[in-house]
Design a protein around this motif. Structure first.
Motif, PDB file in Angstrom:
ATOM      1  N   VAL A  78      42.746  33.819  36.288  1.00 47.40           N
ATOM      2  CA  VAL A  78      42.422  34.005  37.698  1.00 47.40           C
ATOM      3  C   VAL A  78      41.161  34.834  37.893  1.00 47.40           C
ATOM      4  O   VAL A  78      40.840  35.712  37.099  1.00 47.40           O
ATOM      5  N   THR A  79      40.468  34.517  38.962  1.00 51.70           N
ATOM      6  CA  THR A  79      39.316  35.294  39.390  1.00 51.70           C
ATOM      7  C   THR A  79      39.813  36.406  40.304  1.00 51.70           C
ATOM      8  O   THR A  79      40.704  36.191  41.122  1.00 51.70           O
ATOM      9  N   VAL A  80      39.257  37.599  40.136  1.00 53.40           N
ATOM     10  CA  VAL A  80      39.588  38.733  40.996  1.00 53.40           C
ATOM     11  C   VAL A  80      38.307  39.135  41.716  1.00 53.40           C
ATOM     12  O   VAL A  80      37.275  39.312  41.056  1.00 53.40           O
ATOM     13  N   PRO A  81      38.335  39.250  43.060  1.00 50.62           N
ATOM     14  CA  PRO A  81      39.518  39.158  43.904  1.00 50.62           C
ATOM     15  C   PRO A  81      40.061  37.729  43.933  1.00 50.62           C
ATOM     16  O   PRO A  81      39.331  36.755  43.757  1.00 50.62           O
ATOM     17  N   HIS A  82      41.371  37.649  44.164  1.00 52.32           N
ATOM     18  CA  HIS A  82      42.061  36.362  44.149  1.00 52.32           C
ATOM     19  C   HIS A  82      41.626  35.472  45.301  1.00 52.32           C
ATOM     20  O   HIS A  82      41.372  35.958  46.397  1.00 52.32           O
TER      21      HIS A  82
END
Length: 176
Positions: free
Chosen positions: A76-80
């Motif tokens: 996942v990429t953060v921020p989501h």
């Protein structure tokens, strides 16, 4: 590779004998059956679906009851993304059904394929296909030993440092 239409992909889980592993790498998905509930989430409205009785959760419950280990790593990429925030809000049903779902932040994942895939019993790989709009379009399945080895290596590398859902969600709420 052989193409498996979406409605036939459940057969791969029913044929699985010991282990099913899923690598998810997309930050958003365009699953038609999810669009209404996703929109409700975005609008801050209450859920109208009991996620514990969704067909997918029921299938995972059945597969796990046969003794098959079902694991998943979400990169996942953060921020989501909004979609990943929604998934975090409903994933507890999957975990309760027997899936071990873990998270790796994209910047820590290293080199991975741009495609989602399932590895069944360490020997069969099913790549999730999507159309140009990101909607599910079936699977491309192979028993190629080289591809299976690559997928086992990626799974083993990521699993070592992936954060279990319960711990990940606790950290997400702590940071908010």
């Amino acid at each position: 590779m052989r193409l498996v239409p979406g409605q036939s992909s459940n057969d791969l889980f029913l044929e699985c004998r010991s282990d099913a592993f899923h690598l998810e790498v997309r930050d958003t998905y365009a699953v038609p059956s999810e669009s209404a509930e996703f929109r409700r989430f975005l609008d801050g409205e209450p859920e109208t679906v009991d996620y514990a009785i969704r067909p997918w959760v029921q299938l995972m419950r059945e597969v796990a009851a046969r003794g098959v280990t079902v694991r998943r790593v979400r990169v996942v990429t953060v921020p989501h993304s909004d979609y990943q925030r929604w998934l975090l809000s409903i994933t507890g049903s999957n975990v309760a059904a027997g899936e071990d779902i873990r998270y790796v932040q994209r910047n820590a994942a290293g080199a991975i394929t741009p495609d989602d895939w399932w590895l069944f019993d360490d020997v069969r790989v099913a790549f999730n296909l999507v159309d140009q709009d990101g909607r599910p379009a079936g699977m491309a399945v192979t028993d190629d030993p080289g591809i299976a080895k690559y997928c086992r290596d990626v799974r083993d590398r990521l699993w070592q440092f992936a954060t279990p859902y319960v711990d990940y969600i606790a950290g997400v709420h702590t940071r908010q």
